[in-house]
Scaffold this motif. Sequence first.
Motif, PDB file in Angstrom:
ATOM      1  N   ASP A 127       3.519  -5.500 -10.628  1.00  0.00           N
ATOM      2  CA  ASP A 127       3.461  -4.031 -10.591  1.00  0.00           C
ATOM      3  C   ASP A 127       2.928  -3.550  -9.245  1.00  0.00           C
ATOM      4  OD1 ASP A 127       4.447  -3.725 -13.165  1.00  0.00           O
ATOM      5  OD2 ASP A 127       2.462  -3.464 -14.080  1.00  0.00           O
ATOM      6  N   LEU A 128       1.863  -4.180  -8.784  1.00  0.00           N
ATOM      7  CA  LEU A 128       1.276  -3.835  -7.491  1.00  0.00           C
ATOM      8  C   LEU A 128       2.280  -4.070  -6.365  1.00  0.00           C
ATOM      9  CD1 LEU A 128      -1.358  -3.077  -5.929  1.00  0.00           C
ATOM     10  CD2 LEU A 128      -1.798  -5.521  -5.788  1.00  0.00           C
ATOM     11  N   ALA A 129       2.952  -5.207  -6.395  1.00  0.00           N
ATOM     12  CA  ALA A 129       3.934  -5.538  -5.364  1.00  0.00           C
ATOM     13  C   ALA A 129       5.088  -4.538  -5.362  1.00  0.00           C
ATOM     14  CB  ALA A 129       4.453  -6.967  -5.583  1.00  0.00           C
ATOM     15  N   ARG A 130       5.531  -4.106  -6.522  1.00  0.00           N
ATOM     16  CA  ARG A 130       6.601  -3.108  -6.615  1.00  0.00           C
ATOM     17  C   ARG A 130       6.160  -1.786  -5.970  1.00  0.00           C
ATOM     18  NH1 ARG A 130       7.629  -4.523 -12.725  1.00  0.00           N
ATOM     19  NH2 ARG A 130       9.286  -6.077 -12.541  1.00  0.00           N
ATOM     20  N   ARG A 131       4.952  -1.340  -6.302  1.00  0.00           N
ATOM     21  CA  ARG A 131       4.439  -0.068  -5.758  1.00  0.00           C
ATOM     22  C   ARG A 131       4.329  -0.088  -4.242  1.00  0.00           C
ATOM     23  NH1 ARG A 131       0.607  -0.296  -9.867  1.00  0.00           N
ATOM     24  NH2 ARG A 131      -1.069  -0.581  -8.371  1.00  0.00           N
TER      25      ARG A 131
END
Length: 158
Positions: A148-152
């Motif tokens: 999720d962090l990497a996507r953001r």
Amino acid sequence: MLTGKVVRFDEVRGYGFIAPDDGSDDVFVHANMLDGDKWVLAPGVPVEYDAVETDRGPKAVLVRVIGVAAGAERHGTAGAAPTRGGVAVAGGRSRDSAQTTGGAEDEEGLCDVLSERSFCTETTEALVTSVPDLTGAQIVAVRARMLDLARRHGWVEG
């Protein structure tokens, strides 16, 4: 190559801005664009870089530190043993000390944007080798949060 000085850098998020020596608009810089030790990006550090125009403005690529921040030598930080969280780090340089020797740089390459599958595979491998006592459920939970962090932040594609 263009030259400038780092004016702001958020070490947690891994990005900041360079003020070009020619006085033009500040240029966005991400730690992954640094050719060498990412721990040295701090306000006042002189850098050399190429820039590309993006829809959000200029972005620095192929960034290389070319000196020390003004005042670092006067305050005795240049050449001092670097620390992270108060612990000496052998053979490295630290963001906390905002210093560089201007000599040989780490052999670290630039970071590629990974596919989500590759990111998950590498994350799982890192978790398993770093903390072998983690359960499968814990690994899945941590990996999902990291994805999720990497996507953001645009660290993965797909």
